[in-house]
Design an enzyme around this catalytic site. Structure first.
Site, PDB file in Angstrom:
ATOM      1  N   ARG A 118      11.538   3.829   3.431  1.00 52.98           N
ATOM      2  CA  ARG A 118      11.151   2.876   4.477  1.00 52.98           C
ATOM      3  C   ARG A 118      12.367   2.028   4.789  1.00 52.98           C
ATOM      4  O   ARG A 118      12.985   1.471   3.877  1.00 52.98           O
ATOM      5  CB  ARG A 118       9.990   1.985   4.020  1.00 52.98           C
ATOM      6  CG  ARG A 118       9.739   0.827   4.969  1.00 52.98           C
ATOM      7  CD  ARG A 118       8.513   0.038   4.628  1.00 52.98           C
ATOM      8  NE  ARG A 118       7.295   0.767   4.942  1.00 52.98           N
ATOM      9  CZ  ARG A 118       6.063   0.259   4.836  1.00 52.98           C
ATOM     10  NH1 ARG A 118       5.905  -0.977   4.409  1.00 52.98           N
ATOM     11  NH2 ARG A 118       5.005   0.974   5.139  1.00 52.98           N
TER      12      ARG A 118
ATOM     13  N   HIS B 228       5.235   5.918  11.495  1.00 53.40           N
ATOM     14  CA  HIS B 228       4.708   5.799  10.134  1.00 53.40           C
ATOM     15  C   HIS B 228       3.749   6.982   9.943  1.00 53.40           C
ATOM     16  O   HIS B 228       2.528   6.814   9.926  1.00 53.40           O
ATOM     17  CB  HIS B 228       3.996   4.455   9.989  1.00 53.40           C
ATOM     18  CG  HIS B 228       3.685   4.035   8.582  1.00 53.40           C
ATOM     19  ND1 HIS B 228       3.737   4.918   7.508  1.00 53.40           N
ATOM     20  CD2 HIS B 228       3.303   2.833   8.069  1.00 53.40           C
ATOM     21  CE1 HIS B 228       3.396   4.250   6.406  1.00 53.40           C
ATOM     22  NE2 HIS B 228       3.146   2.992   6.718  1.00 53.40           N
TER      23      HIS B 228
ATOM     24  N   ARG C  15       0.806  -1.219   0.000  1.00 50.70           N
ATOM     25  CA  ARG C  15       0.000   0.000   0.000  1.00 50.70           C
ATOM     26  C   ARG C  15       0.838   1.266   0.000  1.00 50.70           C
ATOM     27  O   ARG C  15       0.596   2.187  -0.788  1.00 50.70           O
ATOM     28  CB  ARG C  15      -0.911   0.054   1.247  1.00 50.70           C
ATOM     29  CG  ARG C  15      -2.177  -0.713   1.146  1.00 50.70           C
ATOM     30  CD  ARG C  15      -2.567  -1.225   2.515  1.00 50.70           C
ATOM     31  NE  ARG C  15      -1.602  -2.234   2.905  1.00 50.70           N
ATOM     32  CZ  ARG C  15      -1.685  -3.512   2.559  1.00 50.70           C
ATOM     33  NH1 ARG C  15      -2.708  -3.946   1.890  1.00 50.70           N
ATOM     34  NH2 ARG C  15      -0.757  -4.388   2.902  1.00 50.70           N
ATOM     35  N   THR C  16       1.796   1.344   0.913  1.00 51.62           N
ATOM     36  CA  THR C  16       2.492   2.625   1.085  1.00 51.62           C
ATOM     37  C   THR C  16       3.270   2.979  -0.176  1.00 51.62           C
ATOM     38  O   THR C  16       3.185   4.082  -0.692  1.00 51.62           O
ATOM     39  CB  THR C  16       3.427   2.568   2.317  1.00 51.62           C
ATOM     40  OG1 THR C  16       2.651   2.133   3.435  1.00 51.62           O
ATOM     41  CG2 THR C  16       4.026   3.929   2.603  1.00 51.62           C
TER      42      THR C  16
ATOM     43  N   LYS D   1      26.056  -3.790  -0.955  1.00 54.20           N
ATOM     44  CA  LYS D   1      27.528  -3.748  -1.054  1.00 54.20           C
ATOM     45  C   LYS D   1      28.137  -3.029   0.145  1.00 54.20           C
ATOM     46  O   LYS D   1      29.330  -2.750   0.174  1.00 54.20           O
ATOM     47  CB  LYS D   1      27.944  -3.023  -2.339  1.00 54.20           C
ATOM     48  CG  LYS D   1      27.397  -3.637  -3.607  1.00 54.20           C
ATOM     49  CD  LYS D   1      27.846  -2.792  -4.806  1.00 54.20           C
ATOM     50  CE  LYS D   1      27.172  -3.236  -6.082  1.00 54.20           C
ATOM     51  NZ  LYS D   1      27.392  -2.284  -7.175  1.00 54.20           N
TER      52      LYS D   1
HETATM   53  C1  NCD Z   1       1.919  -1.175   8.162  1.00 56.19           C
HETATM   54  C2  NCD Z   1       3.414  -0.922   8.275  1.00 56.19           C
HETATM   55  O1  NCD Z   1       4.179  -1.171   7.343  1.00 56.19           O
HETATM   56  O2  NCD Z   1       3.777  -0.468   9.354  1.00 56.19           O
HETATM   57  N1  NCD Z   1       1.497  -1.330   6.846  1.00 56.19           N
HETATM   58  C3  NCD Z   1       1.220  -0.221   6.097  1.00 56.19           C
HETATM   59  O3  NCD Z   1       2.075   0.583   5.812  1.00 56.19           O
HETATM   60  N2  NCD Z   1      -0.053  -0.031   5.712  1.00 56.19           N
HETATM   61  C4  NCD Z   1       1.392  -2.200   9.089  1.00 56.19           C
HETATM   62  C5  NCD Z   1       2.037  -3.554   9.153  1.00 56.19           C
HETATM   63  O4  NCD Z   1       2.985  -3.875   8.468  1.00 56.19           O
HETATM   64  O5  NCD Z   1       1.518  -4.351   9.950  1.00 56.19           O
END
Ligand code: NCD
Length: 304
Positions: free
Chosen positions: A104, A132, A53-54, A83
């Site tokens: 991320r 997040h 999703r993100t 590396k």
């Molecule tokens: C979450 C995350 O990556 O923190 N997912 C997301 O971004 N929608 C939740 C998760 O991984 O459980």
């Protein structure tokens, strides 16, 4: 605002209102009428942890508002991190190719590290068990859209409150309002003291519970989360808690008809698929809202 690293930068309700108004605008528009505030801009998505999703909603958002995307899938494996390159060096390189970087990474504080060396905006898409922020923004947007206001709501946050970064960010937005929060988790996965103190200081009412039986009928919002398997030291510890809170048939019966059930997704087994058609299940709409919210945020970062 240059970077979007933490919800601490979003503690101004008028800024949130502005972002949500903008997200609503995108939500109401036909995609062919979207403004193009990112025309001629390139955004890089740099993901060292799995994401559906993100990453994809950011990439879709960038393209909808006129920008282009460059991306390295599975950066830990396929970027020069494999590396031995440091995050800082990687950022110094990407900033000369892109006008913003969405990152991320499994390390808590990684987005902040990146921001320290970056001349282009850094957007935190999850730093380990830290924060997040863009998920929290879309979660709050979703609650406000569904319930009108956060004040007075009884909100249950369920599952992995220790490692769940979405909860860590969301509660720091909820504390700007006047909800009552219920933290529903096995003792080992309860919200850490650090966050409890933040809430106390803000005067937010909250309760820590290990069972949800008594509170389920009263909740207006139930925010389910996945037990974060990848953050556990041993698989045995994970197995011991993985089925602590499952929204099974009997829990669904207890939940009020007006409640909404949210989840940042992905889910494992904490919400059965048979619940998806229930009118209280709004997690797919919530995920969709991520697209509008991210368009609004990109517009804000680039245009103010
Ligand atoms: C979450 C995350 O990556 O923190 N997912 C997301 O971004 N929608 C939740 C998760 O991984 O459980």
């Amino acid at each position: 605002m240059k970077h979007a690293i933490s919800v601490k930068q979003f503690q101004d309700k008028s800024l949130l209102d502005k972002l949500f108004k903008s997200a609503s605008k995108y939500q109401a528009l036909n995609p062919k009428d979207y403004p193009k505030p990112l025309a001629n801009k390139v955004v890089s998505t740099l993901f060292y942890e799995p994401s559906t999703r993100t990453r994809l909603s950011f990439e879709s958002a960038v393209q909808h508002v006129g920008g282009n995307i460059i991306s390295t899938e599975s950066a830990g494996q396929f970027s020069s991190a494999a590396k031995g390159e440091t995050i800082e060096d990687t950022i110094r390189i990407i900033e000369s190719y892109a006008d913003a970087i969405v990152i991320r990474h499994p390390l808590v504080g990684s987005a902040e590290l990146a921001a320290k060396v970056s001349s282009v905006p850094i957007i935190n898409a999850g730093d380990g068990a830290g924060e997040h922020p863009t998920q929290a923004l879309l979660d709050l947007y979703t609650i406000q859209k569904s319930k009108g206001s956060v004040d007075g709501l009884k909100i249950g946050l369920v599952g992995d409150l220790l490692y769940g970064r979405t909860v860590h960010s969301l509660i720091q937005l909820l504390k700007l309002y006047k909800p009552t929060l219920y933290f529903l988790a096995p003792t080992e996965l309860q919200l850490s003291k650090k966050y409890q103190i933040l809430l106390e200081e803000a005067g937010v009412k909250f309760e820590i519970l290990t069972s949800w039986d008594s509170i389920l009928p009263e909740l207006d919002v139930i925010y389910m989360t996945r037990i974060q398997k990848e953050r556990f030291k041993s698989i045995k510890d994970y197995e011991a808690v993985k089925n602590s809170f499952v929204l099974n048939k009997s829990a669904q019966k207890k939940l009020s008809n007006n409640a909404i059930v949210m989840h940042p997704l992905p889910r494992v087994n904490e919400i059965p698929g048979t619940f998806d058609d229930d009118p209280r299940a709004i997690y797919f709409q919530q995920a969709r809202n991520g697209l509008y919210l991210r368009m609004a945020l990109l517009e804000y970062i680039f245009k103010g």
